[in-house]
Design a protein around this motif. Structure first.
Motif, PDB file in Angstrom:
ATOM      1  N   VAL A  48      27.955   9.128  -8.480  1.00 35.02           N
ATOM      2  CA  VAL A  48      27.185   8.159  -7.699  1.00 35.02           C
ATOM      3  C   VAL A  48      27.036   8.629  -6.251  1.00 35.02           C
ATOM      4  N   PHE A  49      28.100   9.194  -5.686  1.00 29.34           N
ATOM      5  CA  PHE A  49      28.037   9.696  -4.301  1.00 29.34           C
ATOM      6  C   PHE A  49      26.970  10.775  -4.164  1.00 29.34           C
ATOM      7  N   TRP A  50      26.957  11.718  -5.109  1.00 32.70           N
ATOM      8  CA  TRP A  50      25.987  12.810  -5.032  1.00 32.70           C
ATOM      9  C   TRP A  50      24.569  12.318  -5.271  1.00 32.70           C
ATOM     10  N   MET A  51      24.434  11.246  -6.038  1.00 29.57           N
ATOM     11  CA  MET A  51      23.129  10.611  -6.236  1.00 29.57           C
ATOM     12  C   MET A  51      22.623  10.036  -4.913  1.00 29.57           C
ATOM     13  N   TRP A  52      23.528   9.377  -4.182  1.00 29.27           N
ATOM     14  CA  TRP A  52      23.167   8.848  -2.863  1.00 29.27           C
ATOM     15  C   TRP A  52      22.765   9.973  -1.912  1.00 29.27           C
ATOM     16  N   LEU A  53      23.567  11.025  -1.902  1.00 31.79           N
ATOM     17  CA  LEU A  53      23.324  12.121  -0.960  1.00 31.79           C
ATOM     18  C   LEU A  53      21.962  12.764  -1.190  1.00 31.79           C
ATOM     19  N   ILE A  54      21.623  13.036  -2.460  1.00 32.62           N
ATOM     20  CA  ILE A  54      20.352  13.703  -2.743  1.00 32.62           C
ATOM     21  C   ILE A  54      19.175  12.800  -2.377  1.00 32.62           C
ATOM     22  N   ALA A  55      19.376  11.471  -2.434  1.00 32.57           N
ATOM     23  CA  ALA A  55      18.312  10.535  -2.031  1.00 32.57           C
ATOM     24  C   ALA A  55      18.141  10.544  -0.514  1.00 32.57           C
ATOM     25  N   LEU A  56      19.256  10.514   0.215  1.00 27.82           N
ATOM     26  CA  LEU A  56      19.190  10.444   1.675  1.00 27.82           C
ATOM     27  C   LEU A  56      18.570  11.700   2.291  1.00 27.82           C
ATOM     28  N   ILE A  57      18.998  12.868   1.809  1.00 23.91           N
ATOM     29  CA  ILE A  57      18.421  14.083   2.386  1.00 23.91           C
ATOM     30  C   ILE A  57      17.105  14.449   1.700  1.00 23.91           C
ATOM     31  N   GLY A  58      16.951  14.064   0.433  1.00 27.93           N
ATOM     32  CA  GLY A  58      15.713  14.373  -0.284  1.00 27.93           C
ATOM     33  C   GLY A  58      14.526  13.570   0.205  1.00 27.93           C
ATOM     34  N   ALA A  59      14.798  12.463   0.894  1.00 27.03           N
ATOM     35  CA  ALA A  59      13.709  11.639   1.427  1.00 27.03           C
ATOM     36  C   ALA A  59      12.833  12.440   2.397  1.00 27.03           C
ATOM     37  N   GLY A  60      13.437  13.418   3.085  1.00 30.01           N
ATOM     38  CA  GLY A  60      12.658  14.290   3.980  1.00 30.01           C
ATOM     39  C   GLY A  60      11.649  15.108   3.195  1.00 30.01           C
ATOM     40  N   SER A  61      12.076  15.656   2.055  1.00 28.59           N
ATOM     41  CA  SER A  61      11.169  16.417   1.191  1.00 28.59           C
ATOM     42  C   SER A  61      10.078  15.509   0.637  1.00 28.59           C
ATOM     43  N   SER A  62      10.443  14.269   0.323  1.00 31.09           N
ATOM     44  CA  SER A  62       9.479  13.304  -0.206  1.00 31.09           C
ATOM     45  C   SER A  62       8.374  13.021   0.806  1.00 31.09           C
ATOM     46  N   PHE A  63       8.759  12.880   2.080  1.00 37.41           N
ATOM     47  CA  PHE A  63       7.756  12.646   3.129  1.00 37.41           C
ATOM     48  C   PHE A  63       6.767  13.810   3.198  1.00 37.41           C
ATOM     49  N   VAL A  64       7.289  15.021   3.179  1.00 35.16           N
ATOM     50  CA  VAL A  64       6.437  16.211   3.311  1.00 35.16           C
ATOM     51  C   VAL A  64       5.447  16.310   2.159  1.00 35.16           C
ATOM     52  N   GLU A  65       5.924  16.187   0.923  1.00 31.31           N
ATOM     53  CA  GLU A  65       5.039  16.385  -0.230  1.00 31.31           C
ATOM     54  C   GLU A  65       3.952  15.304  -0.306  1.00 31.31           C
ATOM     55  N   SER A  66       4.286  14.058   0.039  1.00 31.47           N
ATOM     56  CA  SER A  66       3.294  12.987  -0.036  1.00 31.47           C
ATOM     57  C   SER A  66       2.279  13.076   1.102  1.00 31.47           C
ATOM     58  N   THR A  67       2.724  13.506   2.277  1.00 25.63           N
ATOM     59  CA  THR A  67       1.793  13.710   3.396  1.00 25.63           C
ATOM     60  C   THR A  67       0.825  14.844   3.083  1.00 25.63           C
ATOM     61  N   LEU A  68       1.337  15.934   2.524  1.00 27.17           N
ATOM     62  CA  LEU A  68       0.478  17.060   2.130  1.00 27.17           C
ATOM     63  C   LEU A  68      -0.539  16.628   1.073  1.00 27.17           C
ATOM     64  N   ALA A  69      -0.105  15.794   0.124  1.00 26.64           N
ATOM     65  CA  ALA A  69      -1.007  15.318  -0.929  1.00 26.64           C
ATOM     66  C   ALA A  69      -2.164  14.527  -0.333  1.00 26.64           C
ATOM     67  N   GLN A  70      -1.881  13.749   0.709  1.00 23.71           N
ATOM     68  CA  GLN A  70      -2.936  12.984   1.383  1.00 23.71           C
ATOM     69  C   GLN A  70      -3.902  13.908   2.132  1.00 23.71           C
ATOM     70  N   ILE A  71      -3.355  14.884   2.842  1.00 29.14           N
ATOM     71  CA  ILE A  71      -4.205  15.781   3.634  1.00 29.14           C
ATOM     72  C   ILE A  71      -5.171  16.560   2.743  1.00 29.14           C
ATOM     73  N   TYR A  72      -4.696  17.031   1.586  1.00 27.29           N
ATOM     74  CA  TYR A  72      -5.500  17.911   0.731  1.00 27.29           C
ATOM     75  C   TYR A  72      -6.093  17.198  -0.491  1.00 27.29           C
ATOM     76  N   LYS A  73      -6.161  15.858  -0.446  1.00 29.71           N
ATOM     77  CA  LYS A  73      -6.719  15.124  -1.585  1.00 29.71           C
ATOM     78  C   LYS A  73      -8.221  15.374  -1.712  1.00 29.71           C
ATOM     79  N   VAL A  74      -8.768  15.048  -2.900  1.00 29.64           N
ATOM     80  CA  VAL A  74     -10.205  15.219  -3.162  1.00 29.64           C
ATOM     81  C   VAL A  74     -10.786  13.891  -3.631  1.00 29.64           C
ATOM     82  N   LYS A  75     -12.118  13.787  -3.616  1.00 26.58           N
ATOM     83  CA  LYS A  75     -12.788  12.562  -4.062  1.00 26.58           C
ATOM     84  C   LYS A  75     -13.039  12.614  -5.562  1.00 26.58           C
ATOM     85  N   ASP A  76     -12.949  11.436  -6.192  1.00 25.10           N
ATOM     86  CA  ASP A  76     -13.349  11.337  -7.594  1.00 25.10           C
ATOM     87  C   ASP A  76     -14.006   9.979  -7.817  1.00 25.10           C
ATOM     88  N   ASN A  77     -14.335   9.655  -9.054  1.00 23.81           N
ATOM     89  CA  ASN A  77     -15.073   8.422  -9.348  1.00 23.81           C
ATOM     90  C   ASN A  77     -14.293   7.159  -9.012  1.00 23.81           C
TER      91      ASN A  77
END
Length: 470
Positions: free
Chosen positions: A100-129
């Motif tokens: 459980v501790f390691w689950m918490w740790l990977i969430a706390l520090i992994g949140a930084g990676s989550s911010f980066v990947e979702s921001t990049l997805a927004q910047i490089y998104k494309v239009k569809d129907n």
């Protein structure tokens, strides 16, 4: 079948014991420092943005695409599933309370990676129907000029989420209902497959509407029951924390090799649950219609905390308070059912079965969407999407009767390969997200509602959905 199980098991050992644990922790720490602890310092602002998005959704926002709140719900629908109830139980059963501790740790520090990947997805998104689509495959092609890398990722996420993960979800639903009502697992599989077909043939907007209703309701109800158990046993909470910490770092665990097992199980199940850095949530983040990519990056980061720090912790506390995790032969969803039953009575079996039905069904439709948007990256032929829908329904049916260990092992393997490719990409592109955050904060300091333009960051190329500054 034994040969397949051995190959999958050996591959997982190499991937998770050495490669991914190092890469996940390194990238999480790297982005946390690079972004100056964005996941903590802007936590209050994340809630404000989510509230604004929810208000927009409630008013029936007419903008093209889905709202930021709906995009958050699609990704949370995928995150909040069997990982929160069955996965946490599996981690504790195999790795002990220290997982459980390691689950918490990977969430706390992994949140930084989550911010980066979702921001990049927004910047490089494309239009569809339906409005917009995007994700790792799109930023691999547009920012790294590596379409082949995007295709490999698209194939992996389609196999992983659309097929294998959906088999995991239906597997857990069928076990839960078998445990609660002694219902035939195949019958449960047929029912889930029919309901799934009804939703996924309706497109992304139907998926968004179903998710924005199911996700908040199911999460709140489950957390209220968990809160009741925790308050009822409030005097035991210090002992639970002590047990988690001592099991994560204790001398007894170090001598017996338990720390390594707890570490691996905590990170595997944590990543399966919150998906930080895996490259899945960005596919949902890209669908949102927002004025600045960082807005959705922050909202999606909040999803990691919602998933792991709130819902996974709720399950972990129920299991550890009950003490039934030491019982031989109990694992996965049946351990969670037994734990809650010991605290609130026999009705808990039915409650968990209903919870897992809602949690896992919302995951099935969220997972399905990730595969669809990546098939559309590879080809524009609608026949491929139709064939994919049929395969998804087939895997939901097959998963309901499959052997539990092989299904989870396959999920771990595909999840690990996906995360490996995505982490390499975001480590190369991280500076784009860092510059986007600086632009966003600068505009906020000037009292503006931040707006992003194609030329907000020097050197950006292949940008489709953001206009030039007037």
């Amino acid at each position: 079948m034994n040969i397949l199980e051995n190959i999958v098991s050996s591959s997982n050992t190499v991937l998770w014991s050495y490669v991914l644990i190092i890469l996940l922790i390194f990238s999480g720490l790297y982005f946390t420092f690079k972004l100056k602890f964005v996941q903590f310092r802007l936590l209050g602002h994340m809630f404000k943005l989510l509230g604004e998005g929810a208000a927009g959704a409630a008013k029936g926002d007419k903008k093209k695409g889905v709202t930021s709140f709906q995009a958050f719900c699609i990704s949370t629908a995928s995150r909040v599933g069997t990982g929160n109830l069955a996965g946490v139980a599996l981690a504790i059963a195999v790795g002990g309370p220290g997982a459980v501790f390691w689950m918490w740790l990977i969430a706390l520090i992994g949140a930084g990676s989550s911010f980066v990947e979702s921001t990049l997805a927004q910047i490089y998104k494309v239009k569809d129907n339906d409005g917009f689509r995007g994700g790792p495959a799109y930023y691999m092609e547009k920012a790294l000029n590596k379409r082949w890398m995007g295709i490999v990722f698209s194939i992996l996420i389609t196999l992983c989420f659309g097929l294998v993960f959906n088999a995991v979800q239906s597997n857990t639903i069928s076990y839960a209902f078998q445990g609660a009502y002694n219902v035939d697992r195949l019958l449960i599989g047929v029912v889930i497959a029919v309901i799934t077909a009804t939703v996924i043939f309706g497109g992304v907007n139907r998926i968004a509407k179903v998710s924005e209703v199911l996700v908040p309701v199911m999460a709140v109800i489950y957390l209220l029951v968990a809160a009741f158990v925790i308050i009822k046993n409030i005097t035991a909470i210090p002992d639970v924390f002590s047990l988690i910490i001592s099991s994560a770092f204790g001398l007894k665990q170090a001598v017996g090799g338990g720390i390594g097992i707890a570490l691996m199980q905590g990170i595997k199940r944590g990543l399966f649950s919150n998906e930080a850095g895996m490259g899945s949530a960005p596919n949902a983040a890209a669908t949102a219609n927002v004025s600045h990519p960082v807005k959705q990056g922050l909202i999606q980061t909040l999803g990691v905390f919602t998933d792991t720090i709130l819902i996974c912790s709720a399950t972990a506390f129920i299991i550890l308070i009950s003490g039934v995790y030491t019982t031989e032969g109990l694992s996965g969803i049946q351990l969670t059912q037994a734990a809650l039953s010991s605290e609130v009575g026999p009705w808990a079996n039915s409650f968990i079965a209903i919870c897992i039905l809602l949690f896992a069904f919302s995951s099935i439709i969220g997972n399905y969407y990730y595969g669809e948007t990546n098939i559309e990256f590879i080809t524009s032929k609608k026949s491929y999407v139709t064939a994919y829908r049929v395969f998804v329904i087939g895997m939901v049916l097959m998963g309901s009767v499959a052997k539990i260990q092989l299904v989870w092992d396959l999920a771990d393997l595909f999840m690990g390969l996906m995360a490996l490719i995505n982490l390499i990409a975001i480590l190369k592109l991280g500076n784009v997200a860092v510059k986007a955050l600086k632009d966003y904060l600068k505009q906020r300091q000037q009292g503006k509602d931040p707006v992003f333009y194609k030329d907000s960051i020097d050197g950006l190329e292949n940008i489709e959905c953001w206009p030039n500054r007037q």
